[in-house]
Design a protein around this motif. Structure first.
Motif, mmCIF file in Angstrom:
data_model
loop_
_atom_site.group_PDB
_atom_site.id
_atom_site.type_symbol
_atom_site.label_atom_id
_atom_site.label_comp_id
_atom_site.label_asym_id
_atom_site.label_seq_id
_atom_site.Cartn_x
_atom_site.Cartn_y
_atom_site.Cartn_z
ATOM 1 N N LYS A 1 0.855 -1.183 0.000
ATOM 2 C CA LYS A 1 0.000 0.000 0.000
ATOM 3 C C LYS A 1 0.892 1.233 0.000
ATOM 4 O O LYS A 1 1.744 1.392 0.868
ATOM 5 N N ALA A 2 0.705 2.067 -0.996
ATOM 6 C CA ALA A 2 1.628 3.169 -1.270
ATOM 7 C C ALA A 2 1.941 3.980 -0.018
ATOM 8 O O ALA A 2 1.040 4.355 0.742
ATOM 9 N N GLN A 3 3.221 4.222 0.197
ATOM 10 C CA GLN A 3 3.713 5.016 1.324
ATOM 11 C C GLN A 3 4.429 6.233 0.750
ATOM 12 O O GLN A 3 5.445 6.084 0.051
ATOM 13 N N GLN A 4 3.938 7.423 1.057
ATOM 14 C CA GLN A 4 4.504 8.628 0.470
ATOM 15 C C GLN A 4 5.983 8.796 0.797
ATOM 16 O O GLN A 4 6.780 9.193 -0.064
ATOM 17 N N ASP A 5 6.374 8.448 2.025
ATOM 18 C CA ASP A 5 7.781 8.634 2.392
ATOM 19 C C ASP A 5 8.697 7.667 1.643
ATOM 20 O O ASP A 5 9.805 8.038 1.234
ATOM 21 N N VAL A 6 8.228 6.436 1.419
ATOM 22 C CA VAL A 6 9.011 5.475 0.631
ATOM 23 C C VAL A 6 9.108 5.944 -0.820
ATOM 24 O O VAL A 6 10.194 5.972 -1.414
ATOM 25 N N ASP A 7 7.965 6.334 -1.364
ATOM 26 C CA ASP A 7 7.943 6.760 -2.761
ATOM 27 C C ASP A 7 8.820 7.996 -2.984
ATOM 28 O O ASP A 7 9.460 8.135 -4.035
ATOM 29 N N SER A 8 8.874 8.880 -1.998
ATOM 30 C CA SER A 8 9.685 10.090 -2.125
ATOM 31 C C SER A 8 11.176 9.764 -2.177
ATOM 32 O O SER A 8 11.934 10.358 -2.954
ATOM 33 N N ILE A 9 11.593 8.807 -1.359
ATOM 34 C CA ILE A 9 13.002 8.394 -1.371
ATOM 35 C C ILE A 9 13.364 7.803 -2.725
ATOM 36 O O ILE A 9 14.401 8.138 -3.322
ATOM 37 N N ILE A 10 12.501 6.934 -3.225
ATOM 38 C CA ILE A 10 12.772 6.284 -4.507
ATOM 39 C C ILE A 10 12.773 7.308 -5.633
ATOM 40 O O ILE A 10 13.592 7.247 -6.560
ATOM 41 N N GLU A 11 11.880 8.280 -5.555
ATOM 42 C CA GLU A 11 11.811 9.316 -6.585
ATOM 43 C C GLU A 11 13.106 10.118 -6.625
ATOM 44 O O GLU A 11 13.587 10.495 -7.705
ATOM 45 N N GLU A 12 13.697 10.378 -5.462
ATOM 46 C CA GLU A 12 14.970 11.095 -5.426
ATOM 47 C C GLU A 12 16.076 10.285 -6.107
ATOM 48 O O GLU A 12 16.925 10.832 -6.811
ATOM 49 N N VAL A 13 16.060 8.969 -5.872
ATOM 50 C CA VAL A 13 17.061 8.097 -6.507
ATOM 51 C C VAL A 13 16.975 8.194 -8.024
ATOM 52 O O VAL A 13 17.990 8.230 -8.733
ATOM 53 N N THR A 14 15.752 8.258 -8.538
ATOM 54 C CA THR A 14 15.563 8.243 -10.001
ATOM 55 C C THR A 14 15.957 9.572 -10.669
ATOM 56 O O THR A 14 15.931 9.660 -11.901
ATOM 57 N N LYS A 15 16.319 10.560 -9.870
ATOM 58 C CA LYS A 15 16.807 11.812 -10.458
ATOM 59 C C LYS A 15 18.274 11.704 -10.857
ATOM 60 O O LYS A 15 18.800 12.556 -11.568
ATOM 61 N N GLU A 16 18.929 10.646 -10.360
ATOM 62 C CA GLU A 16 20.326 10.409 -10.713
ATOM 63 C C GLU A 16 20.418 9.692 -12.062
ATOM 64 O O GLU A 16 19.428 9.172 -12.578
ATOM 65 N N ALA A 17 21.620 9.651 -12.614
ATOM 66 C CA ALA A 17 21.832 8.947 -13.886
ATOM 67 C C ALA A 17 21.615 7.447 -13.683
ATOM 68 O O ALA A 17 22.125 6.867 -12.715
#
Length: 412
Positions: free
Chosen positions: A152-168
């Motif tokens: 079940k979607a967790q905003q804090d988890v999704d935010s961390i992963i989203e930051e990772v995807t900003k990298e190459a």
């Protein structure tokens, strides 16, 4: 709490990733796999469908098949096409199929979470398929394909992963089916520890796709535990490969049905019997637009059939499913399909192939009637798993499928 574990992934060298990554073992048959891999010795199908490298007379469950899988995996590693990371990392895997995007965390799942139902199931496994995957994992000493889990979607988890995807990204390629695959490596120990801590606050996750892979991953742990007199519970074999996706990013397509004959009934008598429990309207609509609508293709025409109120039971998470309603009130009593798992008179068509495939089957004369379903929702899946119940066979078709060979987890 749910335990996730970083691991030393075995991954393709960048220049080979698009040649190595393959469809998972269970969405292609032997003939399809042989054709896909015939001009590509690096295809991971040589590992997950190793019978393609043996004589066609060899049965897919023959011991030689599992030994060939081990040999092919070891060859890819020995020749340097696959390389193991020097330290334990987590990984992020994003897929884009048309406008649909889903981004998951690649980690190892704990076998105890499986046995203690913190990894919730919604399907029965078949004994022959489970034994096959257990032997494949045990013989190769590796999880060669990930289990598709959802939470079940967790905003804090999704935010961390989203930051990772900003990298190459480490990998970025488009597979033959047009799906775009992007892959990141999380090397930062602080981020790894933060994600581990966040998942410890999640009470449970759900198997979306991969019941046989998860069962084999957990049960191989039991085999290895018995073989190891110094077992501590922290060995690598206590974990299996998984990708965790938030539930609100998943895409479930319908799992449609086609039946070869009308069970000895004329078209008129068949429709008359259907009308006892369903409202029937000739609409020309090929795909239903909501729950409790089913499109039926018969004799070159599309009908919309809707269950009458006396057969609806929306208080029960299984009995409210359209696939259950169709099976219990039409396929079994009218068409004689008592056991859809074993009947040779019914075929199941993944929604990715569209309603054109249903029309093709019926128009060919090999099938008499087809049913286009409204897709089961992720919420329905979770409700059934939470209730400790199981779905009817062929209830969900997830797309896109996770590629095999992007990352491998070794058991020691």
């Amino acid at each position: 709490m749910v335990r996730i574990k970083p691991f030393r992934g075995v991954r393709p060298q960048k220049e080979y990733v698009d040649k190595i990554a393959s469809p998972p073992y269970d969405v292609v048959n032997t003939e399809e796999a042989r054709e896909l891999a015939k001009d590509n010795p690096l295809s991971f199908l040589h590992v997950v469908r190793p019978e393609i490298d043996l004589d066609p007379s060899v049965h897919i469950y023959d011991e030689r098949v599992y030994q060939k899988a081990k040999e092919n995996l070891e060859k890819l590693i020995k020749e340097g096409y696959l390389v193991q990371d020097g330290e334990e990392y987590l990984y992020v895997y994003r897929q884009q199929m048309g406008n649909h995007i889903q981004t998951g965390l690649v980690a190892c799942a704990w076998a105890d979470d499986y046995f203690e139902d913190r990894i919730k199931k919604h399907e029965f496994t078949r004994e022959d398929k489970e034994k096959d995957r257990i032997k494949h994992v045990y013989t190769t000493n590796a999880n060669t394909g990930p289990v598709f889990l959802t939470y079940k979607a967790q905003q804090d988890v999704d935010s961390i992963i989203e930051e990772v995807t900003k990298e190459a990204p480490e990998y970025h390629f488009t597979s033959d089916d047009g799906v775009i695959h992007t892959f990141w490596v999380i090397r930062d120990k602080k981020i790894i520890d933060e994600l581990k801590s966040k998942f410890e606050q999640i009470p449970h996750v759900y198997i979306a796709d991969g019941h046989h892979r998860s069962a084999s991953g957990a049960k191989v742990r039991e085999w290895k535990k018995k073989e190891n007199p110094n077992h501590t519970g922290e060995e690598e074999y206590n974990y299996f490969l998984a990708v965790y996706f938030p539930h609100n990013q998943l895409q479930i397509l319908p799992y449609n049905r086609a039946v070869k004959d009308l069970n000895g009934l004329s078209k008129e008598n068949f429709l008359k019997k259907v009308e006892e429990n369903f409202n029937i309207e000739k609409t020309g609509v090929k795909s239903p637009s909501k729950v409790h609508e089913i499109s039926m293709y018969l004799d070159g025409e599309w009908y919309t059939i809707t269950p009458k109120s006396h057969i609806l039971n929306d208080d029960d998470p299984v009995k409210s499913l359209d696939v259950y309603i169709l099976q219990e009130y039409l396929l079994a009593p009218i068409l004689g399909i008592e056991n859809p798992r074993k009947s040779e008179r019914i075929t199941f068509v993944g929604g990715i192939r569209g309603t054109e495939e249903l029309e093709k089957l019926v128009n060919s004369g090999d099938y008499a009637v087809a049913f286009s379903m409204y897709p089961t929702t992720v919420e329905q899946l979770m409700n059934i798993a939470d209730a400790g119940q199981v779905m009817p066979p062929k209830s969900t078709w997830f797309e896109p499928k996770l590629r095999s060979g992007l990352i491998v987890h070794l058991l020691d």
